[in-house]
Structures are given as structure tokens and as C-alpha cells.
Design an enzyme around this catalytic site. Structure first.
Site, PDB file in Angstrom:
ATOM      1  N   LEU A   1       0.862  -1.174   0.000  1.00 47.11           N
ATOM      2  CA  LEU A   1       0.000   0.000   0.000  1.00 47.11           C
ATOM      3  C   LEU A   1       0.904   1.231   0.000  1.00 47.11           C
ATOM      4  O   LEU A   1       2.006   1.198   0.556  1.00 47.11           O
ATOM      5  CB  LEU A   1      -0.894   0.035   1.248  1.00 47.11           C
ATOM      6  CG  LEU A   1      -2.029  -0.998   1.360  1.00 47.11           C
ATOM      7  CD1 LEU A   1      -2.766  -0.819   2.683  1.00 47.11           C
ATOM      8  CD2 LEU A   1      -3.006  -0.875   0.195  1.00 47.11           C
ATOM      9  N   ASP A   2       0.437   2.311  -0.619  1.00 42.58           N
ATOM     10  CA  ASP A   2       1.182   3.568  -0.560  1.00 42.58           C
ATOM     11  C   ASP A   2       1.436   3.961   0.890  1.00 42.58           C
ATOM     12  O   ASP A   2       0.631   3.649   1.779  1.00 42.58           O
ATOM     13  CB  ASP A   2       0.373   4.701  -1.216  1.00 42.58           C
ATOM     14  CG  ASP A   2       0.203   4.517  -2.719  1.00 42.58           C
ATOM     15  OD1 ASP A   2       0.954   3.728  -3.313  1.00 42.58           O
ATOM     16  OD2 ASP A   2      -0.682   5.184  -3.275  1.00 42.58           O
ATOM     17  N   ARG A   3       2.520   4.684   1.094  1.00 49.29           N
ATOM     18  CA  ARG A   3       2.841   5.159   2.442  1.00 49.29           C
ATOM     19  C   ARG A   3       1.665   5.926   3.068  1.00 49.29           C
ATOM     20  O   ARG A   3       1.369   5.781   4.265  1.00 49.29           O
ATOM     21  CB  ARG A   3       4.074   6.074   2.403  1.00 49.29           C
ATOM     22  CG  ARG A   3       4.464   6.629   3.759  1.00 49.29           C
ATOM     23  CD  ARG A   3       5.689   7.508   3.678  1.00 49.29           C
ATOM     24  NE  ARG A   3       5.423   8.779   3.018  1.00 49.29           N
ATOM     25  CZ  ARG A   3       6.322   9.766   2.904  1.00 49.29           C
ATOM     26  NH1 ARG A   3       7.552   9.588   3.360  1.00 49.29           N
ATOM     27  NH2 ARG A   3       6.007  10.883   2.292  1.00 49.29           N
ATOM     28  N   ASP A   4       1.005   6.742   2.260  1.00 49.55           N
ATOM     29  CA  ASP A   4      -0.044   7.616   2.795  1.00 49.55           C
ATOM     30  C   ASP A   4      -1.383   6.924   2.996  1.00 49.55           C
ATOM     31  O   ASP A   4      -2.300   7.492   3.592  1.00 49.55           O
ATOM     32  CB  ASP A   4      -0.235   8.815   1.860  1.00 49.55           C
ATOM     33  CG  ASP A   4       1.039   9.634   1.692  1.00 49.55           C
ATOM     34  OD1 ASP A   4       1.739   9.828   2.703  1.00 49.55           O
ATOM     35  OD2 ASP A   4       1.328  10.055   0.559  1.00 49.55           O
ATOM     36  N   THR A   5      -1.513   5.693   2.485  1.00 47.95           N
ATOM     37  CA  THR A   5      -2.767   4.944   2.586  1.00 47.95           C
ATOM     38  C   THR A   5      -2.756   4.042   3.810  1.00 47.95           C
ATOM     39  O   THR A   5      -1.741   3.427   4.118  1.00 47.95           O
ATOM     40  CB  THR A   5      -2.962   4.076   1.325  1.00 47.95           C
ATOM     41  OG1 THR A   5      -2.909   4.920   0.167  1.00 47.95           O
ATOM     42  CG2 THR A   5      -4.299   3.359   1.352  1.00 47.95           C
TER      43      THR A   5
END
Length: 215
Positions: A61-65
């Protein structure tokens, strides 16, 4: 942005574990895997490894998700789960808050995505990109925003973020694809992996793990 990497130190939240796999709830702001450099070493897989030493990566998953991620605990499970993601037999659902009130109730974005090389890690829609398909459904609208459930068929980098921005409704708090108040007025990216359904590597039974959105 790398220099400012200061991941949350929340205790590891295990959603399900057995002899083949483990599901965890990734907090926003934490890398899935290590980045380049010692300052980017803290990540979810390393935290999971402290509890499950044999952990193996399946997806990211993306860091921000935030939200549900699955890890394998054996090479067999890693191959089996990896095949499911590659063949798109997994079922993924995300919840997001978008800028603006959408007029339609549901729809599909079918637009190819490729890396925006001069602006990496940003991605962009481009006819030479890889196929990317996202289904969306409105859950709630009002106060200048829309809450949606997103169901991606493909798993391109930043896919949901790029596709929603292409509709003119970027995800709130997105540092790459939102601008002005849509980006600045929110403490995090308003995107959460709400559920993930896979077939268990041992026996093939369907296993669906969920985590309610924290926003």
C-alpha cells in the site's frame, strides 16, 4: 518529503493470522517496505517481522494509505497469494473522501497509467501506460465532499489517487494530486483499504478481512 519521514508509532494491529498468512492494519504514514536510506528503514514488514520472523511480501500500500494488508508466512503462501494478485482474483475495497460533490451515483474509470518520470514518484494517465480500471460508488455526499467506495480491478501505483483526480475529485489530503484546500486542510490522505478477500493458500477457502475507515 523523505527527510520528513516520521512514521506513526502505533502498536502493530493484527487482524488475522494463521500458519500461512497474516493480515495487518497499516497506519497512514508508514512505508510498506524499506525505502532507500537508513532514515527510511522503519516500515510495516519490518514491524511484522518482529512478531512473525518468516514474513514475506505479497503486495504493498502507498505510504499515505491506511488499511488491510496481507503478508505470507511461507514461500508456498507467497507464491499462491502472488498468483491471486497477478490474476486479479482478489477482491479489494477502499473508502475515500473526495473533493467536491459528485453528481453520478457510480461509475468506472478505465484509463491507463504510467510513471511521470520528471516528477517521480507521481504517476499520470497516458495512452502508452499500463491498463488501469477503477469502479467507484458514492456512499455519501455533502458539505463540499463525497465519500466513495473504490473497487480497483488492477493494482497500479497511485491508481486510485490518479483516477479520482482525473474525474476532477481528488482524494482529500493527497500531497501529489490535490491542490490548495483539498490538500492543505487535511492531516492525512483520506484513503483507506477497507477490505481484502483472498483464497487461503491452504485449502482455497475464501477469506475476507476488513478494517473500518478511521475517518
Amino acid at each position: 518529503m523523505d527527510a520528513a519521514y516520521n512514521p506513526p508509532q502505533d502498536p502493530l494491529k493484527i487482524l488475522h493470522d494463521d500458519h500461512e498468512l497474516v493480515f495487518v492494519d497499516k497506519p497512514a504514514g508508514l512505508l510498506s517496505v524499506p525505502g532507500k536510506g537508513e532514515h527510511l528503514a522503519d516500515c510495516l514488514i519490518e514491524r511484522v517481522r518482529r512478531v512473525f520472523p518468516t514474513v514475506l511480501l505479497v503486495h504493498r500500500l502507498d505510504r499515505d494509505t491506511s488499511g488491510v494488508m496481507v503478508f505470507a508466512l511461507t514461500p508456498l503462501a507467497q507464491r499462491h497469494l502472488g498468483w491471486q494478485f497477478e490474476e486479479r482474483t482478489t477482491k479489494k475495497a477502499y473508502v475515500a473522501r473526495l473533493w467536491g460533490e459528485m453528481t453520478d451515483k457510480a461509475g468506472t474509470v478505465d484509463r491507463p497509467i504510467m510513471v511521470d518520470w520528471p516528477n517521480r514518484p507521481k504517476q499520470m494517465i497516458h495512452p502508452d501506460g499500463r491498463p488501469a480500471v477503477t469502479h467507484w460508488k458514492v456512499l455519501k455526499r455533502g458539505d463540499g465532499e463525497t465519500r466513495v467506495r473504490l473497487s480497483p480491478e488492477t493494482g497500479r501505483s497511485h491508481q486510485l489517487r490518479v483516477h479520482m483526480a482525473a474525474l476532477g475529485h481528488p482524494i482529500l489530503g493527497d500531497p501529489f494530486y490535490a491542490e490548495g484546500p483539498a490538500r492543505e486542510n487535511y492531516e492525512r490522505l483520506m484513503l483507506h483499504a477497507e477490505s481484502l478477500q483472498v483464497r487461503h493458500p491452504d485449502g482455497g477457502r475464501s477469506l475476507r478481512i476488513t478494517s473500518p475507515a478511521p475517518f
